[in-house]
Motif scaffolding. Structure first.
Motif, PDB file in Angstrom:
ATOM      1  N   ASN A  16      49.009  63.944  45.449  1.00 38.10           N
ATOM      2  CA  ASN A  16      50.342  63.396  45.633  1.00 38.10           C
ATOM      3  C   ASN A  16      50.538  62.947  47.067  1.00 38.10           C
ATOM      4  OD1 ASN A  16      51.484  63.859  43.035  1.00 38.10           O
ATOM      5  ND2 ASN A  16      51.613  66.027  43.528  1.00 38.10           N
ATOM      6  N   THR A  17      51.272  61.848  47.230  1.00 41.93           N
ATOM      7  CA  THR A  17      51.816  61.472  48.523  1.00 41.93           C
ATOM      8  C   THR A  17      53.215  62.064  48.574  1.00 41.93           C
ATOM      9  OG1 THR A  17      50.576  59.424  48.632  1.00 41.93           O
ATOM     10  CG2 THR A  17      52.555  59.547  49.963  1.00 41.93           C
ATOM     11  N   VAL A  18      53.524  62.790  49.628  1.00 42.00           N
ATOM     12  CA  VAL A  18      54.829  63.423  49.753  1.00 42.00           C
ATOM     13  C   VAL A  18      55.598  62.706  50.853  1.00 42.00           C
ATOM     14  CG1 VAL A  18      56.060  65.576  50.122  1.00 42.00           C
ATOM     15  CG2 VAL A  18      53.841  65.602  48.999  1.00 42.00           C
ATOM     16  N   SER A  19      56.710  62.087  50.499  1.00 40.28           N
ATOM     17  CA  SER A  19      57.508  61.333  51.460  1.00 40.28           C
ATOM     18  C   SER A  19      58.375  62.275  52.288  1.00 40.28           C
ATOM     19  CB  SER A  19      58.380  60.318  50.735  1.00 40.28           C
ATOM     20  OG  SER A  19      59.386  61.003  50.009  1.00 40.28           O
ATOM     21  N   LYS A  23      59.840  63.376  47.968  1.00 42.72           N
ATOM     22  CA  LYS A  23      59.542  62.743  46.681  1.00 42.72           C
ATOM     23  C   LYS A  23      58.025  62.612  46.572  1.00 42.72           C
ATOM     24  CE  LYS A  23      61.940  59.267  44.830  1.00 42.72           C
ATOM     25  NZ  LYS A  23      62.477  57.901  44.683  1.00 42.72           N
ATOM     26  N   ARG A  24      57.497  62.921  45.390  1.00 45.61           N
ATOM     27  CA  ARG A  24      56.043  62.902  45.189  1.00 45.61           C
ATOM     28  C   ARG A  24      55.635  61.729  44.304  1.00 45.61           C
ATOM     29  NH1 ARG A  24      57.493  68.304  45.508  1.00 45.61           N
ATOM     30  NH2 ARG A  24      56.088  69.571  46.780  1.00 45.61           N
ATOM     31  N   THR A  25      54.617  61.001  44.740  1.00 47.08           N
ATOM     32  CA  THR A  25      54.038  59.943  43.929  1.00 47.08           C
ATOM     33  C   THR A  25      52.533  60.137  43.926  1.00 47.08           C
ATOM     34  OG1 THR A  25      53.998  58.471  45.828  1.00 47.08           O
ATOM     35  CG2 THR A  25      55.865  58.252  44.342  1.00 47.08           C
ATOM     36  N   ARG A  26      51.905  59.759  42.823  1.00 46.76           N
ATOM     37  CA  ARG A  26      50.457  59.957  42.669  1.00 46.76           C
ATOM     38  C   ARG A  26      49.684  58.988  43.551  1.00 46.76           C
ATOM     39  NH1 ARG A  26      48.982  64.608  40.913  1.00 46.76           N
ATOM     40  NH2 ARG A  26      47.057  63.770  40.068  1.00 46.76           N
ATOM     41  N   ARG A  27      48.560  59.440  44.070  1.00 46.07           N
ATOM     42  CA  ARG A  27      47.683  58.579  44.861  1.00 46.07           C
ATOM     43  C   ARG A  27      46.245  59.055  44.719  1.00 46.07           C
ATOM     44  NH1 ARG A  27      47.004  59.342  51.122  1.00 46.07           N
ATOM     45  NH2 ARG A  27      45.112  58.356  50.428  1.00 46.07           N
TER      46      ARG A  27
END
Length: 78
Positions: A16-19, A23-27
């Motif tokens: 995950n990329t954590v902003s 907020k987590r988005t897959r990477r």
């Protein structure tokens, strides 16, 4: 082609990329794959390999002949 090293077998890592707002988005983390040409003196020909930076270091340490023999034992066609 896939981002996989022919020598070490390294493949992309996922997470995950954590902003800043958490907020987590897959990477994915791709390995440093490069196409290198090596000369095989025993066969009198050149081979092109897709290797990672770590794979290049393994070839420098063990030698291309030993690495190719190991790859053939695994059943990989070169």
């Amino acid at each position: 082609m896939t981002a996989r090293c022919q020598v070490t077998g390294r493949a992309p890592g996922f997470g995950n990329t954590v902003s800043h707002s958490h907020k987590r988005t897959r990477r994915r983390w791709n390995p440093n794959i490069q196409t290198k040409t090596y000369y095989l003196p025993s066969e009198g020909r050149r081979v092109k390999l897709r290797v990672s930076a770590k794979g290049i270091k393994v070839i420098d340490r063990d030698g291309i002949e030993a690495v190719v023999a190991q790859m053939r034992r695994r059943g990989e066609k070169i």
